[in-house]
Design a protein around this motif. Sequence first.
Motif, PDB file in Angstrom:
ATOM      1  N   ASP A 142       4.227  56.315  31.593  1.00 35.31           N
ATOM      2  CA  ASP A 142       5.039  55.125  31.290  1.00 35.31           C
ATOM      3  C   ASP A 142       6.387  55.544  30.714  1.00 35.31           C
ATOM      4  O   ASP A 142       7.442  55.021  31.091  1.00 35.31           O
ATOM      5  CB  ASP A 142       4.356  54.238  30.232  1.00 35.31           C
ATOM      6  CG  ASP A 142       3.078  53.604  30.719  1.00 35.31           C
ATOM      7  OD1 ASP A 142       2.895  53.514  31.946  1.00 35.31           O
ATOM      8  OD2 ASP A 142       2.276  53.192  29.868  1.00 35.31           O
ATOM      9  N   GLN A 144      18.372  55.589  37.101  1.00 36.36           N
ATOM     10  CA  GLN A 144      18.690  55.168  38.473  1.00 36.36           C
ATOM     11  C   GLN A 144      19.475  53.871  38.467  1.00 36.36           C
ATOM     12  O   GLN A 144      20.452  53.713  39.218  1.00 36.36           O
ATOM     13  CB  GLN A 144      17.400  55.029  39.285  1.00 36.36           C
ATOM     14  CG  GLN A 144      16.717  56.363  39.552  1.00 36.36           C
ATOM     15  CD  GLN A 144      15.358  56.200  40.218  1.00 36.36           C
ATOM     16  OE1 GLN A 144      14.763  55.120  40.199  1.00 36.36           O
ATOM     17  NE2 GLN A 144      14.856  57.287  40.799  1.00 36.36           N
ATOM     18  N   GLU A 145      19.066  52.911  37.614  1.00 37.72           N
ATOM     19  CA  GLU A 145      19.764  51.635  37.517  1.00 37.72           C
ATOM     20  C   GLU A 145      21.218  51.829  37.071  1.00 37.72           C
ATOM     21  O   GLU A 145      22.114  51.084  37.481  1.00 37.72           O
ATOM     22  CB  GLU A 145      19.039  50.721  36.517  1.00 37.72           C
ATOM     23  CG  GLU A 145      17.743  50.144  37.015  1.00 37.72           C
ATOM     24  CD  GLU A 145      17.982  48.999  37.990  1.00 37.72           C
ATOM     25  OE1 GLU A 145      18.611  48.008  37.604  1.00 37.72           O
ATOM     26  OE2 GLU A 145      17.545  49.120  39.161  1.00 37.72           O
ATOM     27  N   PHE A 180      13.832  55.203  35.591  1.00 38.95           N
ATOM     28  CA  PHE A 180      14.220  53.903  36.143  1.00 38.95           C
ATOM     29  C   PHE A 180      15.600  53.484  35.630  1.00 38.95           C
ATOM     30  O   PHE A 180      16.468  53.058  36.409  1.00 38.95           O
ATOM     31  CB  PHE A 180      13.174  52.845  35.788  1.00 38.95           C
ATOM     32  CG  PHE A 180      13.539  51.457  36.223  1.00 38.95           C
ATOM     33  CD1 PHE A 180      13.489  51.086  37.557  1.00 38.95           C
ATOM     34  CD2 PHE A 180      13.956  50.512  35.284  1.00 38.95           C
ATOM     35  CE1 PHE A 180      13.836  49.801  37.958  1.00 38.95           C
ATOM     36  CE2 PHE A 180      14.306  49.226  35.678  1.00 38.95           C
ATOM     37  CZ  PHE A 180      14.246  48.871  37.011  1.00 38.95           C
ATOM     38  N   ILE A 181      15.816  53.605  34.329  1.00 37.88           N
ATOM     39  CA  ILE A 181      17.109  53.207  33.755  1.00 37.88           C
ATOM     40  C   ILE A 181      18.215  54.151  34.215  1.00 37.88           C
ATOM     41  O   ILE A 181      19.345  53.711  34.495  1.00 37.88           O
ATOM     42  CB  ILE A 181      17.037  53.138  32.218  1.00 37.88           C
ATOM     43  CG1 ILE A 181      16.037  52.060  31.795  1.00 37.88           C
ATOM     44  CG2 ILE A 181      18.413  52.861  31.612  1.00 37.88           C
ATOM     45  CD1 ILE A 181      16.315  50.680  32.362  1.00 37.88           C
ATOM     46  N   TYR A 208       8.695  56.989  33.243  1.00 40.26           N
ATOM     47  CA  TYR A 208       9.062  55.964  34.232  1.00 40.26           C
ATOM     48  C   TYR A 208      10.275  55.174  33.765  1.00 40.26           C
ATOM     49  O   TYR A 208      11.225  54.968  34.527  1.00 40.26           O
ATOM     50  CB  TYR A 208       7.880  55.023  34.482  1.00 40.26           C
ATOM     51  CG  TYR A 208       8.280  53.781  35.239  1.00 40.26           C
ATOM     52  CD1 TYR A 208       8.454  53.799  36.628  1.00 40.26           C
ATOM     53  CD2 TYR A 208       8.531  52.582  34.563  1.00 40.26           C
ATOM     54  CE1 TYR A 208       8.852  52.672  37.323  1.00 40.26           C
ATOM     55  CE2 TYR A 208       8.933  51.450  35.244  1.00 40.26           C
ATOM     56  CZ  TYR A 208       9.090  51.489  36.622  1.00 40.26           C
ATOM     57  OH  TYR A 208       9.498  50.375  37.300  1.00 40.26           O
ATOM     58  N   TYR A 209      10.250  54.711  32.508  1.00 40.05           N
ATOM     59  CA  TYR A 209      11.361  53.898  32.008  1.00 40.05           C
ATOM     60  C   TYR A 209      12.662  54.705  31.972  1.00 40.05           C
ATOM     61  O   TYR A 209      13.731  54.181  32.305  1.00 40.05           O
ATOM     62  CB  TYR A 209      11.038  53.358  30.617  1.00 40.05           C
ATOM     63  CG  TYR A 209       9.992  52.270  30.621  1.00 40.05           C
ATOM     64  CD1 TYR A 209      10.204  51.094  31.325  1.00 40.05           C
ATOM     65  CD2 TYR A 209       8.794  52.415  29.932  1.00 40.05           C
ATOM     66  CE1 TYR A 209       9.247  50.087  31.349  1.00 40.05           C
ATOM     67  CE2 TYR A 209       7.836  51.418  29.942  1.00 40.05           C
ATOM     68  CZ  TYR A 209       8.063  50.254  30.647  1.00 40.05           C
ATOM     69  OH  TYR A 209       7.119  49.268  30.670  1.00 40.05           O
TER      70      TYR A 209
END
Length: 295
Positions: free
Chosen positions: A218, A228-229, A225-226, A221-222
Amino acid sequence: MNTINTHYRLSHKIQDEAFSPSQASQCNLYIALSQKAIRIAVANTERNKFVVLEDYELITIFSPMQIGEQLRLIAQENPLLQEQNWNLVRVSVSNQHFTLVPETLYDPAHLQDYLRLHSDINPVQDEVLYYRHNGLEAINIFAIDKGLHQALQDLFPEQPLQIVHVTSSLIRSILHQTPRTNLRSMYAFVERNYVTLLVIGPGGLEFCNIFNYVSPEDFIYYIIFIMQEQKMNPEQETLTVWGDITHDSSLFNILQKYIRQIKLGKKPSDIEYSYKFHDLFEHRYFELYSLHLCE
């Protein structure tokens, strides 16, 4: 009769020999509250130096109300929390109930409305407060459990008491010590089960949020993810990390698998620290030290 059970243990304590409670009027008391810990520090404002640190680990605590109960229990035995002559008491609360609003859009009559857009708050249980970031021209609006808020007010009825969200102290501190460049950088503050991620760019703060993680998977992942965002490349960016993380932890190991460059952050440099602090990891207690940089 006190029927509340003790669910804390003192895991670390530092006190400079030169400190005495009689110096309280020359000192600020800082308290960092989270679901996993109650941390206390004293900074002598005349010497601009941290002289006391106490770290209480909270065990089987599931609600903010319980944090308030444990704080009251600690205060029964803790001279720092009984002292009423501090120059200032500043407290940070760590939770996911916060939002940053541009100052130009801010209306104090709508505090709860701003926060409801991002958080499921209960007007009966939650007190909504705010902190003004003058350098950002933004307002951090956040919630604190009313029982916890009352516990703080009961402990310091005569003291100047300032409550901020943990993100405000992190933002203040990271912006203060990050050189302005044309590059964008990500910063992470790690607590047990929570990670705060910030992105700082040429214009200042670009992103800030807190994520709840259960496993190392987890956690990473965050972060990915951030990244990439935010159009950042894990193969090229340096991630600076503070908080409750060690070189041999599963969190650090999984970071090394996915992020090419990881740097453990340092404590704020605009204040001195008693020699007794020198044995602590530089990246620990950053949220506590950073309270010194709030206004």
